[in-house]
Design a protein around this motif. Structure first.
Motif, PDB file in Angstrom:
ATOM      1  N   LEU A  59       0.898  -1.232   0.003  1.00 29.53           N
ATOM      2  CA  LEU A  59       0.215   0.071   0.050  1.00 29.53           C
ATOM      3  C   LEU A  59       0.933   1.152   0.123  1.00 29.53           C
ATOM      4  CD1 LEU A  59      -2.845  -0.856   2.503  1.00 29.53           C
ATOM      5  CD2 LEU A  59      -2.830  -0.903   0.127  1.00 29.53           C
ATOM      6  N   ASP A  60       0.600   2.270  -0.757  1.00 28.23           N
ATOM      7  CA  ASP A  60       1.122   3.505  -1.029  1.00 28.23           C
ATOM      8  C   ASP A  60       0.696   4.457   0.178  1.00 28.23           C
ATOM      9  OD1 ASP A  60       2.311   5.809  -1.623  1.00 28.23           O
ATOM     10  OD2 ASP A  60       1.866   5.676  -3.588  1.00 28.23           O
ATOM     11  N   ARG A  63      -0.706   7.827  -0.723  1.00 32.89           N
ATOM     12  CA  ARG A  63      -1.965   7.551  -1.088  1.00 32.89           C
ATOM     13  C   ARG A  63      -3.016   7.333  -0.086  1.00 32.89           C
ATOM     14  NH1 ARG A  63      -2.336   6.391  -7.480  1.00 32.89           N
ATOM     15  NH2 ARG A  63      -4.390   7.133  -7.197  1.00 32.89           N
ATOM     16  N   LEU A  64      -2.663   6.452   0.761  1.00 33.12           N
ATOM     17  CA  LEU A  64      -3.500   6.026   2.063  1.00 33.12           C
ATOM     18  C   LEU A  64      -3.809   7.316   2.814  1.00 33.12           C
ATOM     19  CD1 LEU A  64      -4.523   3.479   2.939  1.00 33.12           C
ATOM     20  CD2 LEU A  64      -2.545   3.301   4.489  1.00 33.12           C
ATOM     21  N   THR A  67      -6.207   9.764   0.858  1.00 31.87           N
ATOM     22  CA  THR A  67      -7.574   8.908   1.009  1.00 31.87           C
ATOM     23  C   THR A  67      -8.221   9.370   2.123  1.00 31.87           C
ATOM     24  OG1 THR A  67      -6.901   7.247  -0.394  1.00 31.87           O
ATOM     25  CG2 THR A  67      -8.730   6.704   0.722  1.00 31.87           C
ATOM     26  N   LYS A  68      -7.355   9.143   3.365  1.00 31.49           N
ATOM     27  CA  LYS A  68      -8.000   9.653   4.613  1.00 31.49           C
ATOM     28  C   LYS A  68      -8.342  10.892   4.792  1.00 31.49           C
ATOM     29  CE  LYS A  68      -5.170   6.065   7.400  1.00 31.49           C
ATOM     30  NZ  LYS A  68      -4.092   6.208   8.370  1.00 31.49           N
ATOM     31  N   THR A  70      -9.280  12.713   2.282  1.00 37.48           N
ATOM     32  CA  THR A  70     -10.335  13.363   1.524  1.00 37.48           C
ATOM     33  C   THR A  70     -11.748  12.737   2.317  1.00 37.48           C
ATOM     34  OG1 THR A  70      -9.262  12.633  -0.288  1.00 37.48           O
ATOM     35  CG2 THR A  70     -11.526  12.691  -0.649  1.00 37.48           C
ATOM     36  N   ILE A  71     -11.632  11.728   3.023  1.00 39.71           N
ATOM     37  CA  ILE A  71     -12.693  11.062   3.589  1.00 39.71           C
ATOM     38  C   ILE A  71     -13.208  11.993   5.013  1.00 39.71           C
ATOM     39  CG2 ILE A  71     -13.628   9.007   5.092  1.00 39.71           C
ATOM     40  CD1 ILE A  71     -11.853   7.292   3.631  1.00 39.71           C
ATOM     41  N   LEU A  72     -12.165  12.378   5.681  1.00 39.14           N
ATOM     42  CA  LEU A  72     -12.194  13.481   6.774  1.00 39.14           C
ATOM     43  C   LEU A  72     -13.042  14.506   6.392  1.00 39.14           C
ATOM     44  CD1 LEU A  72     -11.867  13.545   9.839  1.00 39.14           C
ATOM     45  CD2 LEU A  72      -9.716  14.461   9.634  1.00 39.14           C
ATOM     46  N   ASP A  74     -14.928  14.840   3.598  1.00 35.55           N
ATOM     47  CA  ASP A  74     -16.186  14.578   3.296  1.00 35.55           C
ATOM     48  C   ASP A  74     -17.273  14.416   4.590  1.00 35.55           C
ATOM     49  OD1 ASP A  74     -16.078  14.374   0.828  1.00 35.55           O
ATOM     50  OD2 ASP A  74     -15.740  12.236   0.445  1.00 35.55           O
ATOM     51  N   TYR A  75     -16.553  13.887   5.827  1.00 36.06           N
ATOM     52  CA  TYR A  75     -17.173  13.743   7.050  1.00 36.06           C
ATOM     53  C   TYR A  75     -17.710  15.188   7.445  1.00 36.06           C
ATOM     54  CZ  TYR A  75     -17.170  12.848  11.907  1.00 36.06           C
ATOM     55  OH  TYR A  75     -17.799  12.844  13.425  1.00 36.06           O
ATOM     56  N   GLU A  76     -16.493  16.045   7.505  1.00 34.05           N
ATOM     57  CA  GLU A  76     -16.580  17.436   8.016  1.00 34.05           C
ATOM     58  C   GLU A  76     -17.839  18.436   7.204  1.00 34.05           C
ATOM     59  OE1 GLU A  76     -12.399  17.916  10.304  1.00 34.05           O
ATOM     60  OE2 GLU A  76     -12.835  18.529   8.510  1.00 34.05           O
ATOM     61  N   ALA A  78     -20.380  16.798   5.831  1.00 32.10           N
ATOM     62  CA  ALA A  78     -21.504  16.210   5.932  1.00 32.10           C
ATOM     63  C   ALA A  78     -21.944  16.654   7.317  1.00 32.10           C
ATOM     64  CB  ALA A  78     -21.339  14.747   5.885  1.00 32.10           C
ATOM     65  N   GLN A  79     -21.104  16.945   8.176  1.00 34.77           N
ATOM     66  CA  GLN A  79     -21.543  17.358   9.525  1.00 34.77           C
ATOM     67  C   GLN A  79     -22.255  18.769   9.367  1.00 34.77           C
ATOM     68  OE1 GLN A  79     -21.208  16.262  12.527  1.00 34.77           O
ATOM     69  NE2 GLN A  79     -20.048  14.473  11.761  1.00 34.77           N
ATOM     70  N   LYS A  82     -25.883  17.897   9.199  1.00 33.63           N
ATOM     71  CA  LYS A  82     -26.833  17.144   9.658  1.00 33.63           C
ATOM     72  C   LYS A  82     -28.208  17.763  10.297  1.00 33.63           C
ATOM     73  CE  LYS A  82     -24.842  14.781  13.154  1.00 33.63           C
ATOM     74  NZ  LYS A  82     -23.837  14.817  14.272  1.00 33.63           N
TER      75      LYS A  82
END
Lengths: 143, 202
Positions: A59-60, A63-64, A67-68, A70-72, A74-76, A78-79, A82
């Motif tokens: 695993l690179d 890149r990991l 990816t994390k 980007t997900i964070l 999206d999560y923020e 999305a908050q 709510k």
């Protein structure tokens, strides 16, 4: 154990009997020296080697991390949407609007009041001025 | 390989904090689960960009449906299920382009280089054969063979019975046996001499 069972477990767990569930390995014990079984075990061992050899994966890290991140994000994001946040924001907006309306009403009242006073002053002033003018006119004496 | 080790109570507490909007808890959840999710997605899709997208999509599905998670199941098992379903959905879309390891055929190489090329080529053939499996066979095979999960765990992850998973695995491995051992002779000379009792079955 039937030949079919033997083959199934051979396929599932490979040729190495030590990897088999103990009860199945015990049942298979009598079969492993038969020629067809030895042929199968040899082929499955070869397949297992090929599969194991192809299994490593790297695993690179960079890149990991991306990816994390980007997900964070999206999560923020999305908050913000709510229901609790939306209700809070809605209430804040409603309160601001109410405040604005109240202020504008107050301010309209003062303008109207101010204008009314000015008008009264003007009107009153005019009346007084007119009266003064009348009073200051020389009185014509009758002959 | 075992599932992510964290006590049930700690797992529930973490989920509670994530649901309350605690970004630090969410970040910790990602640290624990993103590596295996990337590994599975990469094995299933063999395309880094696609794997990243699938992991992002799966993670957001996890967060959005977190209230429906039942603590009776391990969080990671439930997450595996979401990831596998997301990946299966993605493999049904036709745009995935499998990227192989490239090398220059005209280059002069030594014995070690030659062996490396053959190993890479064999690896490509193995993964091509895995790619050619029906998608549920492929998912079950990767979870069992490469992620090291038990039949029971794979059954939970794929929302299926152990018997059904066993059947998928047997068919997958027989498919690989037929696909690979008939092609393997060039790379493993002994293979051509091996008796092939079950070749062609299934």
């Amino acid at each position: 154990m039937t030949e079919e069972d033997f083959e199934k477990y051979l396929v599932l767990y490979g040729a190495d009997l030590s990897k088999w569930p103990a009860d199945r390995a015990a049942l298979a014990h009598d079969m492993i020296n038969q020629p067809w079984a030895r042929a199968q075990m040899s082929e499955m061992a070869q397949l297992d080697d090929m599969l194991i050899g192809a299994g490593d994966i790297s695993l690179d890290d960079v890149r990991l991390k991306v990816t994390k991140a980007t997900i964070l994000e999206d999560y923020e994001a999305a908050q913000l949407f709510k229901p609790k946040t939306l209700i809070g924001s809605g209430l804040a907006v409603a309160a601001s609007m109410l405040m604005a309306v109240m202020l504008s009403m107050n301010s309209s009242a003062s303008v109207a009041e101010g204008w009314e006073n000015d008008y009264t002053d003007f009107a009153f002033g005019f009346v007084v001025d007119e009266q003064l003018e009348v009073l200051q006119q020389p009185v014509e004496e009758s002959e | 390989m075992t599932l992510v080790s964290i006590s049930g109570e700690a797992e529930r507490a973490m989920v509670r904090r994530v649901l309350e909007g605690d970004a630090a808890a969410f970040s910790r959840l990602m640290d624990m689960h993103t590596p295996w999710m990337m590994r599975v997605a990469l094995r299933m899709l063999r395309d880094e960009a696609e794997a990243e997208e699938v992991v992002q999509e799966a993670f957001l599905k996890v967060w959005r449906s977190m209230r429906s998670w039942q603590p009776s199941a391990r969080l990671s098992t439930w997450m595996y299920r979401i990831l596998v379903n997301t990946t299966i959905d993605r493999t049904r879309k036709p745009q995935i382009q499998v990227i192989g390891e490239e090398y220059d055929d005209g280059q002069t190489i030594g014995d070690d280089g030659q062996r490396q090329l053959e190993a890479n080529d064999l690896k490509q053939r193995v993964w091509q054969a895995i790619d050619d499996l029906p998608v549920r066979q492929k998912a079950a095979f990767i979870l069992f063979q490469y992620e090291g999960h038990s039949l029971k765990e794979v059954a939970e992850m794929m929302d299926s019975s152990e018997k059904a998973i066993e059947s998928l695995l047997v068919r997958a491995k027989k498919g690989l046996q037929v696909a690979l051992l008939s092609k393997a002779a060039d790379y493993v000379p002994e293979a051509a001499k091996m008796p092939t009792a079950v070749k062609g079955k299934g």
